[in-house]
Scaffold this active site. Sequence first.
Site, PDB file in Angstrom:
ATOM      1  CG  HIS A  22      -2.244  -1.071   1.291  1.00 19.19           C
ATOM      2  ND1 HIS A  22      -1.881  -2.025   2.504  1.00 19.19           N
ATOM      3  CD2 HIS A  22      -3.133  -1.219   0.712  1.00 19.19           C
ATOM      4  CE1 HIS A  22      -2.999  -2.844   2.192  1.00 19.19           C
ATOM      5  NE2 HIS A  22      -3.495  -2.826   1.118  1.00 19.19           N
ATOM      6  CD  GLN A  46     -13.648  -5.362  -2.137  1.00 19.05           C
ATOM      7  OE1 GLN A  46     -13.936  -4.282  -2.356  1.00 19.05           O
ATOM      8  NE2 GLN A  46     -12.794  -6.007  -1.911  1.00 19.05           N
ATOM      9  CG  ASP A 134      -5.114  -7.884  -5.055  1.00 16.73           C
ATOM     10  OD1 ASP A 134      -5.516  -9.256  -5.412  1.00 16.73           O
ATOM     11  OD2 ASP A 134      -5.001  -7.113  -4.754  1.00 16.73           O
TER      12      ASP A 134
HETATM   13  O1  PAF Z   1      -7.218  -4.176  -3.691  1.00 11.17           O
HETATM   14  C1  PAF Z   1      -8.390  -3.676  -1.912  1.00 11.17           C
HETATM   15  O2  PAF Z   1      -7.883  -3.489  -1.467  1.00 11.17           O
HETATM   16  C2  PAF Z   1      -9.415  -3.403  -2.642  1.00 11.17           C
HETATM   17  O3  PAF Z   1     -10.021  -4.418  -3.537  1.00 11.17           O
HETATM   18  C3  PAF Z   1      -9.753  -2.197  -3.221  1.00 11.17           C
HETATM   19  C4  PAF Z   1      -9.717  -2.053  -4.687  1.00 11.17           C
HETATM   20  C5  PAF Z   1      -9.505  -0.847  -2.841  1.00 11.17           C
HETATM   21  C6  PAF Z   1     -12.007  -2.436  -3.350  1.00 11.17           C
HETATM   22  O4  PAF Z   1     -12.653  -2.635  -2.046  1.00 11.17           O
END
Ligand code: PAF
Length: 270
Positions: A22, A46, A134
Amino acid sequence: MSAHRSDDTGFVPTMGAFHEGHISLMRAARREHRNVCVSLFVNPLQFGRNEDLSRYPRNEQRDFEMADEAGVDVMFVPTADEMYPQTPTTIHVHDLSERWEGESRPGHFDGVATVVAKLFNIVAPRTAYFGWKDLQQCLVIRRMVSDLNMRLDLEFLDTVREHDGLAMSSRNTYLSAEERSVAPMLHRTLTQVIERISTNLESVERSIDDGRNTLQSAGFNVEYLDLVSMSDMRQFRTEADAALIVAARLGTTRLIDNLRLFAPWQTPIS
Ligand code: PAF
């Protein structure tokens, strides 16, 4: 094509529990934009019914401190009620959303595409940053942005790894000490398979089978290990641009990772 706003915001959407992956996105946004906004929202849309929404790692105080250190100007931390005051209109990215992760986690990418579209509309960034860790998420978002003519640029950055190769992920904290010692096998096996395939394209199936067996013997429950085209994530045919993707469980923890076959990773796609 890049479509620039008059303001200049780099945006990093996250679900918190920050790690160096991050932070690398935040630092890139900091280098490239006047304003940096990070969203922290554990998006219920999600997560499947049997997934880890309630136990997803949360540490807001630490996240704020790390973001501050990385030079973030604004943290956007909405509640689920604010994001979804009623049953939401959703986005489905046809086809790409349905394979691999989409097959294992039905509805997952509808949740991702919907929240990311909402966040883009709220924050109105010039550039949004995502990690290649991802990979399918990156491709789904890229397709959504293109199909819906969204006016921003996307940057996808290299996976950040622990010293032993394990891809950084908030979910790594679920691993027991013993599982953590086995987990780097995932990246090691991807590397070995890629090396074999690179020197002999005829050996794709055999190399992948061997990789799968290696992982199974080490205690992984392999959901998929396959070589796919980077354009549509269909099984590799003859494209130069391909990636080896894996999803496997160690105990109850589900890990994903990937390695690109030929080209270097850090090609910004806009
Ligand atoms: O990768 C993530 O942390 C999540 O899938 C995202 C892109 C913030 C969407 O909730």
